[in-house]
Write a protein that holds these residues in place. Structure first.
Motif, PDB file in Angstrom:
ATOM      1  N   TRP B  72      34.280  43.940  36.469  1.00 54.51           N
ATOM      2  CA  TRP B  72      35.723  43.999  36.175  1.00 54.51           C
ATOM      3  C   TRP B  72      36.510  44.564  37.355  1.00 54.51           C
ATOM      4  CZ3 TRP B  72      34.943  46.496  30.695  1.00 54.51           C
ATOM      5  CH2 TRP B  72      34.644  45.492  29.772  1.00 54.51           C
ATOM      6  N   SER B  73      35.911  45.541  38.045  1.00 50.19           N
ATOM      7  CA  SER B  73      36.677  46.194  39.119  1.00 50.19           C
ATOM      8  C   SER B  73      36.521  45.485  40.470  1.00 50.19           C
ATOM      9  CB  SER B  73      36.232  47.648  39.253  1.00 50.19           C
ATOM     10  OG  SER B  73      34.860  47.697  39.569  1.00 50.19           O
ATOM     11  N   GLY B  76      36.908  40.926  38.728  1.00 49.59           N
ATOM     12  CA  GLY B  76      37.626  40.758  37.462  1.00 49.59           C
ATOM     13  C   GLY B  76      36.904  39.793  36.535  1.00 49.59           C
ATOM     14  N   GLN B  77      35.771  39.306  36.974  1.00 49.08           N
ATOM     15  CA  GLN B  77      35.036  38.318  36.170  1.00 49.08           C
ATOM     16  C   GLN B  77      33.562  38.688  36.090  1.00 49.08           C
ATOM     17  OE1 GLN B  77      36.051  34.678  38.379  1.00 49.08           O
ATOM     18  NE2 GLN B  77      36.747  33.857  36.429  1.00 49.08           N
ATOM     19  N   THR B  78      33.056  38.833  34.882  1.00 52.01           N
ATOM     20  CA  THR B  78      31.612  38.920  34.690  1.00 52.01           C
ATOM     21  C   THR B  78      31.078  37.493  34.758  1.00 52.01           C
ATOM     22  OG1 THR B  78      31.936  38.680  32.340  1.00 52.01           O
ATOM     23  CG2 THR B  78      31.818  40.936  33.182  1.00 52.01           C
ATOM     24  N   SER B  81      32.458  35.598  31.938  1.00 57.45           N
ATOM     25  CA  SER B  81      33.880  35.288  32.131  1.00 57.45           C
ATOM     26  C   SER B  81      34.048  34.142  33.121  1.00 57.45           C
ATOM     27  CB  SER B  81      34.615  36.510  32.679  1.00 57.45           C
ATOM     28  OG  SER B  81      34.446  37.592  31.835  1.00 57.45           O
ATOM     29  N   ARG B  87      39.620  35.922  33.328  1.00 52.46           N
ATOM     30  CA  ARG B  87      39.590  37.046  34.267  1.00 52.46           C
ATOM     31  C   ARG B  87      40.310  38.238  33.651  1.00 52.46           C
ATOM     32  NH1 ARG B  87      39.125  36.800  39.883  1.00 52.46           N
ATOM     33  NH2 ARG B  87      39.531  34.571  39.843  1.00 52.46           N
ATOM     34  N   VAL B  88      39.779  39.441  33.902  1.00 57.93           N
ATOM     35  CA  VAL B  88      40.414  40.669  33.416  1.00 57.93           C
ATOM     36  C   VAL B  88      41.280  41.227  34.546  1.00 57.93           C
ATOM     37  CG1 VAL B  88      40.027  42.999  32.540  1.00 57.93           C
ATOM     38  CG2 VAL B  88      38.449  41.172  31.936  1.00 57.93           C
ATOM     39  N   ALA B 101      38.163  50.466  34.749  1.00 58.82           N
ATOM     40  CA  ALA B 101      37.147  49.566  34.202  1.00 58.82           C
ATOM     41  C   ALA B 101      36.213  50.327  33.265  1.00 58.82           C
ATOM     42  CB  ALA B 101      36.357  48.932  35.350  1.00 58.82           C
ATOM     43  N   ARG B 104      38.053  50.964  30.130  1.00 54.33           N
ATOM     44  CA  ARG B 104      38.106  49.746  29.301  1.00 54.33           C
ATOM     45  C   ARG B 104      36.798  49.553  28.544  1.00 54.33           C
ATOM     46  NH1 ARG B 104      37.593  43.921  29.335  1.00 54.33           N
ATOM     47  NH2 ARG B 104      39.435  43.034  28.330  1.00 54.33           N
ATOM     48  N   THR B 138      45.219  46.399  30.098  1.00 54.91           N
ATOM     49  CA  THR B 138      44.686  45.206  30.768  1.00 54.91           C
ATOM     50  C   THR B 138      45.043  43.958  29.970  1.00 54.91           C
ATOM     51  OG1 THR B 138      42.596  45.426  29.573  1.00 54.91           O
ATOM     52  CG2 THR B 138      42.699  46.407  31.772  1.00 54.91           C
ATOM     53  N   VAL B 140      43.647  39.634  29.622  1.00 57.56           N
ATOM     54  CA  VAL B 140      42.619  38.654  30.007  1.00 57.56           C
ATOM     55  C   VAL B 140      43.313  37.304  30.158  1.00 57.56           C
ATOM     56  CG1 VAL B 140      40.457  37.539  29.345  1.00 57.56           C
ATOM     57  CG2 VAL B 140      40.837  39.923  28.783  1.00 57.56           C
TER      58      VAL B 140
END
Lengths: 186, 176
Positions: B72-73, B76-78, B81, B87-88, B101, B104, B138, B140
């Motif tokens: 996430w940091s 922004g995408q695992t 994701s 994207r977060v 992150a 969150r 945040t 998404v």
């Protein structure tokens, strides 16, 4: 010592020689065109002697020598080059391939036991599997398979995304109806 | 595209989370089995076994937290994701700081505790935010694979690198 001049004798002699050559060739032509000539050729071709001669030639190093020379002098490439540029040959091949007789012959060949036997032997042979292994491991094939797999995975992921988004929209409409909230969509 | 359709909904996010959970669990399982097999041939007492199990549990928590917080940091995408193309981002379209992150992730656990009720706000919030999104400030958003990271300005998503020099983006989240 001759007292007759050489030129006086040589010229008629040369003319006589040419005449004799012409006569010989005419006689050969007549012989080849005659029934006797055809009969002679038939007998020679049907003779035991010719069979033995051909057998000996095939048993001996002649075939290997011919093959070596064919490779050395690029005979096949030259023939192929010459034939591939020939429009007449292309037309004849096209006609031959389109003819019903060729089709019938191909059907007979494919249905024959010969093809089954050839396939059986091919499958039993180790060479085929070596070729298959070579092809399967070739970079072009592996790359094509990888590209297809990635493309397929992308396609599946795209469908999942589309469906999940429409499910989101339906779920939210239902939730807003339950809560009596106005729809976010215009 | 409507205002809310730029933000991703519950089903898409749930699928992405399920993919991430599968990855986290699979790796943890492989490591656990490997360590378990290695320890099975060593003479270890009961007390040591209890300590090892507790350490394994703690390691799993740290691993899970690190997985989500790092992705996430950074991007922004695992991986989940990325597959779902979401994207977060921070509420202003910025990338999350590591601390945020982690916050969150903690909020995510909180949202899941009351039988996942914390996620239901995604269904009714104009920006499709869950409880954890609200707590960590945040959102998404949709992130197509070819697009650059988006920044949300005046309710319009645009690439992060499309700023006019010398101007700062104005954010309007009054719709929430």
């Amino acid at each position: 010592m001759s007292i007759i001049p050489f030129g006086l004798v040589a010229r008629p002699a040369r003319a006589l020689g040419r005449r004799a050559e012409d006569l010989t060739l005419a006689a050969l032509d007549a012989a080849l065109a005659s029934r006797l000539g055809a009969e002679a050729v038939d007998r020679v071709l049907g003779s035991e002697l010719l069979s033995r001669a051909v057998s000996r030639a095939l048993e001996g190093p002649l075939i290997e020598a011919v093959a070596r020379d064919a490779v050395r002098y690029a005979v096949i490439e030259r023939l192929a080059n010459g034939l591939s540029d020939d429009p007449e040959l292309e037309r004849l091949l096209g006609r031959a391939l389109e003819s019903p007789a060729t089709e019938r012959m191909l059907v007979r060949v494919l249905e024959s036991r010969l093809v089954d036997e050839a396939v059986r032997r091919l499958l039993e042979g180790e060479e085929l599997w070596l070729v298959v292994d070579e092809i399967a491991q070739s970079p072009a094939v592996t790359e094509a398979i990888a590209r297809q797999s990635v493309s397929f995975a992308d396609q599946v992921a795209g469908q999942v995304r589309d469906r999940s988004r429409s499910a989101d929209a339906r779920l939210e409409r239902a939730a807003r109806r339950v809560l009596r909230k106005p729809s976010a969509e215009p | 595209m409507t205002e809310s359709s730029r933000y991703e909904g519950l089903v898409t996010r749930a699928i992405a989370f399920a993919i991430d959970a599968a990855i986290v669990d699979l790796i943890a399982l492989l490591v656990g089995v490997t360590v378990g097999l290695a320890l099975s041939i060593l003479p270890i007492g009961d007390t040591a076994t209890v300590v090892l199990v507790a350490a394994g549990g703690a390691a799993f928590l740290v691993w899970t937290l690190a997985y989500f917080a790092v992705f996430w940091s950074t991007t922004g995408q695992t991986p989940g994701s990325r597959l779902m193309q979401i994207r977060v981002l921070g509420e202003n379209g910025e990338r999350l700081k590591p601390r945020r992150a982690v916050l969150r992730f903690g909020a995510l656990v909180l949202a899941a505790l009351p039988l996942f009720a914390g996620f239901l706000t995604i269904l009714v919030d104009a920006r499709r935010r869950g409880l954890h999104d609200m707590l960590a400030r945040t959102v998404v958003v949709r992130a197509p694979a070819t697009a650059a990271p988006v920044e949300l300005t005046l309710g319009v998503a645009r690439p992060l690198d499309s700023h006019t020099p010398g101007t700062s983006p104005v954010h309007d989240w009054s719709g929430g």
